[in-house]
Design a protein around this motif. Structure first.
Motif: not given
Length: 173
Positions: A3, A7, A116, A130, A132, A142, A152-154, A164, A167, A171
């Motif tokens: 990530v 973002i 984040p 964040v 996972h 995270e 991994d993503w937010a 993700h 990036w 979304y």
């Protein structure tokens, strides 16, 4: 792919990211969203616990969280009892959102890029967190150990928007 520290979030008019952009002091992300307090499960009285929030997060020009204005407009049960009129839960939330957005000097809707952050209000998690999934499908936040084969993503909470790789600011829900 890890990530990134900042973002990107793409502005999409008439969709879930239509009230994001920049203003004279930095960037903003606003939404109206229903949420349950953490740990609350659906039960016989779930409508009384599902709350509608008006949310405005402000960030500096570098994407660092500055502050948030989060207010509960009422519950889903209240909205069902009085679905129409200027005193409905939805109307109250929309009125508050208009006030918040009107209070942003130099407001322009558009893409943003933020770091984040997380905060809890009324037992509800708000923020861009964040997350996972390890190779076994287990979700970790995270600060927990990451598996090598995970993704991994937010996640924007409580809105349920996932950002993700690659990036690009788009979304998934």
């Amino acid at each position: 792919m890890a990530v990134p520290a900042i973002i990107p979030i793409a502005h999409e008019p008439d969709y879930r990211t239509d009230t994001i952009g920049r203003y004279s002091d930095g960037q903003f992300l606003a939404s109206i969203t229903y949420a349950f307090p953490e740990g609350r499960m659906l039960g016989d009285d779930w409508e009384e616990h599902k709350r509608l929030y008006t949310v405005l997060h402000r960030f500096d020009h570098e994407g660092r969280h500055v502050d948030s204005d989060i207010r509960c407009a009422g519950t889903y049960a209240e909205q069902q009892r009085r679905p129409q009129g200027e005193d409905s839960v939805t109307a109250r939330a929309q009125s508050r959102m208009a006030e918040l957005l009107d209070g942003l000097p130099g407001r322009e809707y558009g893409d943003i890029a933020i770091r984040p952050f997380r905060l809890t209000v009324d037992g509800v998690l708000f923020g861009l967190v964040v997350e996972h999934h390890d190779g076994d499908g287990n979700e970790n936040e995270e600060n927990e150990e990451d598996g090598e084969n995970g993704e991994d993503w937010a996640e924007l909470h409580p809105d349920g928007l996932g950002f993700h790789a690659p990036w690009d600011g788009l979304y998934d829900t």
